[in-house]
Design an enzyme around this catalytic site. Structure first.
Site, PDB file in Angstrom:
ATOM      1  N   ARG A   1       0.766  -1.157   0.012  1.00 21.20           N
ATOM      2  CA  ARG A   1       0.146   0.077   0.083  1.00 21.20           C
ATOM      3  C   ARG A   1       0.840   1.265   0.008  1.00 21.20           C
ATOM      4  NH1 ARG A   1      -2.607   3.241   4.858  1.00 21.20           N
ATOM      5  NH2 ARG A   1      -3.642   4.489   3.582  1.00 21.20           N
TER       6      ARG A   1
ATOM      7  N   HIS B   1      -2.483  10.971   1.036  1.00 21.50           N
ATOM      8  CA  HIS B   1      -2.141  10.563   2.299  1.00 21.50           C
ATOM      9  C   HIS B   1      -1.618  11.896   2.819  1.00 21.50           C
ATOM     10  CE1 HIS B   1      -0.660   6.945   4.827  1.00 21.50           C
ATOM     11  NE2 HIS B   1      -0.402   8.486   5.699  1.00 21.50           N
TER      12      HIS B   1
ATOM     13  N   GLU C   1      -7.243   8.507   6.614  1.00 19.28           N
ATOM     14  CA  GLU C   1      -7.450   9.123   7.824  1.00 19.28           C
ATOM     15  C   GLU C   1      -7.916  10.566   7.947  1.00 19.28           C
ATOM     16  OE1 GLU C   1      -3.817   8.402  10.295  1.00 19.28           O
ATOM     17  OE2 GLU C   1      -4.089   6.279   9.926  1.00 19.28           O
TER      18      GLU C   1
ATOM     19  N   ASN D   1      -7.050   1.631  10.346  1.00 14.78           N
ATOM     20  CA  ASN D   1      -5.920   1.765  10.677  1.00 14.78           C
ATOM     21  C   ASN D   1      -6.240   1.824  12.136  1.00 14.78           C
ATOM     22  OD1 ASN D   1      -5.499   2.159   7.954  1.00 14.78           O
ATOM     23  ND2 ASN D   1      -4.794   4.434   8.353  1.00 14.78           N
TER      24      ASN D   1
ATOM     25  N   TYR E   1      -4.127   1.351  16.134  1.00 13.83           N
ATOM     26  CA  TYR E   1      -3.065   1.336  17.031  1.00 13.83           C
ATOM     27  C   TYR E   1      -3.142   1.303  18.302  1.00 13.83           C
ATOM     28  CZ  TYR E   1      -0.507   2.989  12.514  1.00 13.83           C
ATOM     29  OH  TYR E   1      -0.178   2.928  11.247  1.00 13.83           O
TER      30      TYR E   1
ATOM     31  N   GLU F   1      -3.632  -0.491   8.133  1.00 15.66           N
ATOM     32  CA  GLU F   1      -2.405   0.005   8.857  1.00 15.66           C
ATOM     33  C   GLU F   1      -2.529  -0.748  10.292  1.00 15.66           C
ATOM     34  OE1 GLU F   1      -1.408   4.082   9.399  1.00 15.66           O
ATOM     35  OE2 GLU F   1      -1.693   4.620   7.438  1.00 15.66           O
TER      36      GLU F   1
HETATM   37  O1  IFM Z   1       2.726   7.207  10.090  1.00 16.08           O
HETATM   38  C1  IFM Z   1       1.304   7.267  10.450  1.00 16.08           C
HETATM   39  C2  IFM Z   1       0.796   7.271   8.922  1.00 16.08           C
HETATM   40  O2  IFM Z   1       1.023   7.968   7.980  1.00 16.08           O
HETATM   41  C3  IFM Z   1      -0.771   7.273   9.092  1.00 16.08           C
HETATM   42  N1  IFM Z   1      -1.181   6.518  10.184  1.00 16.08           N
HETATM   43  C4  IFM Z   1      -0.591   6.498  11.477  1.00 16.08           C
HETATM   44  C5  IFM Z   1       0.859   6.004  11.255  1.00 16.08           C
HETATM   45  C6  IFM Z   1       1.548   6.115  12.493  1.00 16.08           C
HETATM   46  O3  IFM Z   1       1.448   7.503  13.253  1.00 16.08           O
END
Ligand code: IFM
Length: 451
Positions: free
Chosen positions: A78, A122, A167, A296, A298, A355
């Protein structure tokens, strides 16, 4: 040893983004972006006064990175396209050198058996469009539509999967509300307006893609962090609900035809926020049916009632869980809950994790290796959560690790390393981390050992 196996045809990928890896900011008539302008101010807003001028030099070294992907058996990349390489002024005449670069990159992926997944936006907006008001300008959706269509025509025969926008929440929160990212604004109402226009742009992209009948798939990537109340108090529960309302529902309900969440719209009005003006046709455009939802994820958000934080009156706190170098707590159940909520609330969409990953203080050890067991552990736990979600009926068909290589982590620049591949920025040398080898084995066997 028991093995955790994934469905046949599951896609194992890795992700990156143009500004974070390409460098070559002045080459081949690329136009200035908001991140060039923002990072060149050098007033301390970016770690160590760094910038993305060279980054990972992916613009020149992508064949090497693709070679490493092949070595690791990674199925898909990606990557994102820098709008300003295609339209240096954001609109107007096309820069053929930009098209040539992305065609060559995409062809190289295909020659190596790697599936391209292209993100159109992005965060690296052409500065010329920021000068017209950036995403607060309604015309942006049209400019984006022109750009998107140009790319569908240029690469449509090669790229089977497209992502319209990366995002909306993070881009508008950090860039328009908190002033932490380019373009550096601090205005909550502006952030909602920018979000509305980004979602309109997404709709334009989907509509134009469908009109071309190219047979590929298109979706969006949203960033989510499942919100939990810090305590059982009513106030904390309401604070968590507002965070979920802003981060998830505000930027997802409209995509699935549910409009903006009414409870959040009422809350914002009560706080004096100016809501985006909705024109005829906006909500229909935003809800153009897409093929998948990119997720995405985290970390979770543990929220408490914080009357000082306007307008949501809710802030997050660390709770004692282990956390990564970003101070992000590691909570795989957040990913499981998120996937099942999305499945439940949006009528079982196809989901791709576009992500997921973690940053650590990686270093080259005495054997010349990067022994990043903490990253393997993070992957392992989150992939177990994915497997459980699939078992419970979530239509998850792809996982992209963030990130292929260490790269420019926006305002944190080179200080945060997310890669499966280590980057020595001084020499541009790449070294596959132990996590990269672990992930490579998963890509090859479609399974990992349960410990
Ligand atoms: O690096 C970023 C990415 O560009 C967008 N999503 C979160 C990642 C980590 O912060």
């Amino acid at each position: 040893m028991d093995k955790i196996t994934f469905p046949k045809d599951f896609t194992w990928g890795a992700a990156c983004a143009s500004y974070q890896v390409e460098g070559a900011v002045g080459e081949d008539s690329r136009g200035e972006t908001i991140w060039d302008r923002y990072s060149h101010i050098r007033d301390g807003r970016i770690y160590n006064l760094e910038d993305g001028d060279t980054a990972c030099d992916f613009y020149h070294r992508y064949p090497e990175d693709i070679g490493l992907m092949k070595e690791l058996n990674i199925h898909s990349l990606r990557y994102s396209i820098a709008w300003s390489r295609i339209f240096p002024e954001g609109k107007g005449s096309v820069n053929q050198k930009g098209i040539d670069f992305y065609r060559k990159l995409t062809e190289t992926l295909l020659e190596n058996g790697i599936k391209p997944c292209a993100t159109l936006y992005h965060w690296d907006l052409p500065q010329a469009l920021q000068d017209l008001g950036g995403w607060c300008n309604r015309d942006m959706a049209g400019y984006y539509g022109e750009y998107a269509e140009t790319m569908f025509r240029a690469l449509g025969d090669l790229v089977p999967e497209w992502i319209t926008i990366n995002e909306t929440y993070i881009h508008t929160r950090n860039g328009y509300y908190l002033g932490l990212h380019a373009p550096g604004l601090r205005d909550f109402s502006a952030s909602l307006l920018a979000g509305h226009n980004l979602m309109r742009a997404h709709g334009e992209g989907v509509k134009r893609y469908r009109a071309m009948n190219s047979g590929g798939k298109i979706g969006i990537s949203n960033n989510y962090g499942t919100a939990y109340p810090l305590t059982g108090s009513k106030e904390d529960q309401a604070a968590a609900a507002r965070q979920e309302g802003w981060r998830r529902r505000w930027f997802t309900d409209p995509l699935f035809g549910k409009g903006y969440p009414q409870d959040m719209a009422e809350w914002y009005k009560s706080q004096g926020v100016t809501l985006p003006k909705i024109h005829d046709g906006d909500m229909e455009l935003i809800s153009e049916p897409m093929d998948f939802l990119g997720v995405n994820y985290y970390h979770p958000d543990y929220m408490y009632y914080d009357p000082k934080f306007w307008p949501n009156q809710s802030s997050s706190k660390l709770t004692g869980l282990p956390y990564t170098e970003c101070n992000w707590e590691i909570e795989p159940r957040g990913l499981y809950d998120l996937l099942t909520f999305l499945d439940r609330d949006y009528n079982h969409p196809v989901i791709k994790i576009t992500e997921n990953g973690s940053a650590w203080r990686d270093y080259i050890n005495r054997e010349g290796k990067i022994a990043d067991d903490n990253r393997i552990d993070y992957l392992y736990r989150h992939l177990l959560a994915c497997r459980k979600a699939i078992d419970d009926g979530v239509k998850l068909n792809a996982y992209y690790a963030w990130s292929l290589t260490d790269n420019i982590e926006w305002s944190e620049a080179t200080s945060l390393r997310f890669g499966l591949i280590y980057l020595d920025y001084a020499t541009q040398k790449r070294i596959i981390k132990e996590s990269g080898r672990w992930y490579g084995n998963l890509c090859r066997t479609n399974s990992f050992d349960m410990v």
